[in-house]
Scaffold this motif. Sequence first.
Motif, short mmCIF file in Angstrom:
data_model
loop_
_atom_site.label_atom_id
_atom_site.label_comp_id
_atom_site.label_asym_id
_atom_site.label_seq_id
_atom_site.Cartn_x
_atom_site.Cartn_y
_atom_site.Cartn_z
N ASP A 21 -10.51 -16.86 -20.28
CA ASP A 21 -11.57 -16.54 -21.23
C ASP A 21 -11.64 -17.56 -22.36
OD1 ASP A 21 -12.27 -14.28 -19.79
OD2 ASP A 21 -11.04 -12.92 -21.01
N VAL A 22 -10.47 -17.97 -22.85
CA VAL A 22 -10.43 -18.93 -23.95
C VAL A 22 -10.97 -20.29 -23.50
CG1 VAL A 22 -8.88 -20.27 -25.44
CG2 VAL A 22 -8.57 -17.80 -25.21
N VAL A 23 -10.58 -20.71 -22.30
CA VAL A 23 -11.06 -22.00 -21.79
C VAL A 23 -12.57 -22.00 -21.64
CG1 VAL A 23 -11.01 -23.58 -19.81
CG2 VAL A 23 -8.88 -22.56 -20.64
N ARG A 24 -13.13 -20.91 -21.13
CA ARG A 24 -14.58 -20.81 -21.01
C ARG A 24 -15.25 -20.81 -22.39
NH1 ARG A 24 -14.67 -16.14 -16.26
NH2 ARG A 24 -14.21 -17.55 -14.52
N GLU A 25 -14.57 -20.24 -23.35
CA GLU A 25 -15.11 -20.17 -24.72
C GLU A 25 -15.23 -21.55 -25.35
OE1 GLU A 25 -13.81 -18.09 -28.98
OE2 GLU A 25 -12.73 -17.60 -27.12
N ILE A 26 -14.28 -22.43 -25.05
CA ILE A 26 -14.24 -23.75 -25.69
C ILE A 26 -14.84 -24.86 -24.85
CG2 ILE A 26 -12.17 -23.09 -26.99
CD1 ILE A 26 -10.55 -24.89 -25.09
N ALA A 27 -15.10 -24.60 -23.57
CA ALA A 27 -15.47 -25.65 -22.62
C ALA A 27 -16.63 -26.53 -23.08
CB ALA A 27 -15.80 -25.02 -21.27
N ALA A 28 -17.63 -25.94 -23.72
CA ALA A 28 -18.81 -26.69 -24.14
C ALA A 28 -18.49 -27.72 -25.22
CB ALA A 28 -19.90 -25.74 -24.63
N HIS A 29 -17.34 -27.58 -25.86
CA HIS A 29 -16.98 -28.47 -26.97
C HIS A 29 -15.87 -29.47 -26.59
CE1 HIS A 29 -19.32 -25.76 -29.48
NE2 HIS A 29 -18.66 -24.75 -28.93
N ILE A 30 -15.53 -29.50 -25.30
CA ILE A 30 -14.42 -30.34 -24.84
C ILE A 30 -14.95 -31.59 -24.15
CG2 ILE A 30 -12.37 -30.44 -23.36
CD1 ILE A 30 -12.12 -28.59 -25.78
N THR A 31 -14.27 -32.74 -24.41
CA THR A 31 -14.62 -34.00 -23.75
C THR A 31 -13.34 -34.61 -23.17
OG1 THR A 31 -14.19 -35.51 -25.60
CG2 THR A 31 -16.30 -34.33 -25.61
N PRO A 32 -13.48 -35.59 -22.26
CA PRO A 32 -12.30 -36.25 -21.67
C PRO A 32 -11.45 -37.01 -22.69
CG PRO A 32 -14.23 -36.59 -20.30
CD PRO A 32 -14.72 -35.99 -21.58
N ARG A 33 -11.95 -37.19 -23.90
CA ARG A 33 -11.15 -37.88 -24.93
C ARG A 33 -10.10 -36.96 -25.55
NH1 ARG A 33 -16.34 -39.56 -26.04
NH2 ARG A 33 -16.53 -38.08 -27.80
N GLN A 34 -10.20 -35.68 -25.26
CA GLN A 34 -9.23 -34.72 -25.78
C GLN A 34 -8.17 -34.41 -24.73
OE1 GLN A 34 -12.62 -32.10 -26.63
NE2 GLN A 34 -11.84 -31.88 -28.72
N VAL A 35 -7.02 -33.94 -25.20
CA VAL A 35 -5.92 -33.54 -24.30
C VAL A 35 -5.65 -32.06 -24.50
CG1 VAL A 35 -3.50 -33.88 -23.67
CG2 VAL A 35 -4.88 -35.84 -24.39
N ILE A 36 -5.62 -31.33 -23.40
CA ILE A 36 -5.32 -29.90 -23.44
C ILE A 36 -3.87 -29.70 -23.02
CG2 ILE A 36 -5.95 -27.61 -22.58
CD1 ILE A 36 -8.27 -28.89 -23.95
N VAL A 37 -3.10 -29.02 -23.84
CA VAL A 37 -1.70 -28.70 -23.52
C VAL A 37 -1.57 -27.18 -23.49
CG1 VAL A 37 0.72 -28.91 -24.20
CG2 VAL A 37 -0.88 -30.80 -24.64
N SER A 38 -1.23 -26.63 -22.33
CA SER A 38 -1.09 -25.18 -22.20
C SER A 38 0.37 -24.78 -22.14
CB SER A 38 -1.79 -24.70 -20.93
OG SER A 38 -1.47 -23.34 -20.66
N VAL A 39 0.74 -23.79 -22.95
CA VAL A 39 2.10 -23.25 -22.88
C VAL A 39 2.08 -21.83 -22.30
CG1 VAL A 39 2.96 -24.66 -24.78
CG2 VAL A 39 2.02 -22.40 -25.27
N ALA A 40 0.99 -21.49 -21.64
CA ALA A 40 0.86 -20.17 -21.03
C ALA A 40 1.61 -20.11 -19.70
CB ALA A 40 -0.62 -19.83 -20.81
N ALA A 41 2.52 -19.17 -19.58
CA ALA A 41 3.33 -19.05 -18.37
C ALA A 41 2.46 -18.71 -17.16
CB ALA A 41 4.39 -17.97 -18.55
N SER A 42 2.76 -19.33 -16.04
CA SER A 42 2.17 -19.00 -14.73
C SER A 42 0.70 -19.37 -14.58
CB SER A 42 2.35 -17.51 -14.41
OG SER A 42 3.72 -17.15 -14.39
#
Length: 274
Positions: free
Chosen positions: A83-104
């Motif tokens: 849900d969070v990823v879908r919420e932010i997707a429109a504001h994300i570009t390949p110049r950014q780095v996503i780091v997830s600490v969510a298990a599994s």
Amino acid sequence: MGNDLAGKKVAFLGAGKMGGIILQALLKSGMLSPNLTRATVAHAERAKVLAKKLKVKVGTNNAEAVKGADIIVIGVKPQVVEDVVREIAAHITPRQVIVSVAASVPTAMIERDLPPNVPVIRAMPNTPCQLGAGMTAICAGKYASAADIALTCRMFDVVGRTVVVDEKHMDAVTALSASGPAYIYIILESLAEAGVKVGLPRDIATLLAAQTTLGAARVVLETGDHPASLKDAVTTPAGCTIDAIMELEEGKLRVTLIKAVVKAAQRAKELAYS
């Protein structure tokens, strides 16, 4: 350690338990600039408290927090990552780095809802990170570069040790090092109870058990010797230790610990696809 995050804008989506630990450690180390750091939590009241405590901007709007960020750390609970990823997707570009600490949560699941070519990195830290004694495993998604991985490692080096693994090993990492502190606490509690049983005051028994565990772990890390050979060095012929080891083997401590990690790894894999 050079500050690779100097001048970078970083957004922490979910500054709760693990996200909060990492955020506070990076701020304390000076790797993050408070004026360039953003964080989000679920509730406005909590946001006010955290903003005052950390001296950074904290809100409840994830989409707003990621605008202009160089690095975005996803620290929300696994079940709400999508849900969070879908919420932010429109504001994300390949110049950014996503780091997830969510298990599994696999990197592919995050990449699926993002624009093409966005670097995604998965990190699995554990709770001793709060004291700088953590262990974090890191793996790359499809579009993450070696530089992205190196930067992420330096971030988590602030809170302990890091290791880079293939993503296929992350469920095993979750079972061993992320869940591992709970196993160690049970062992520590049991050793302390044993100390009380043989006449020690509880506080002294707990201190002896905890420091002995810490010392033994440091010997393994700093010498590189195999635990089996280190065990043999403590075990003198016809001494006390061999009798104790016989009891441990008869009680199947070794196989029980192995089975616990296997079971946790299986559960981590199930959660990824639930």
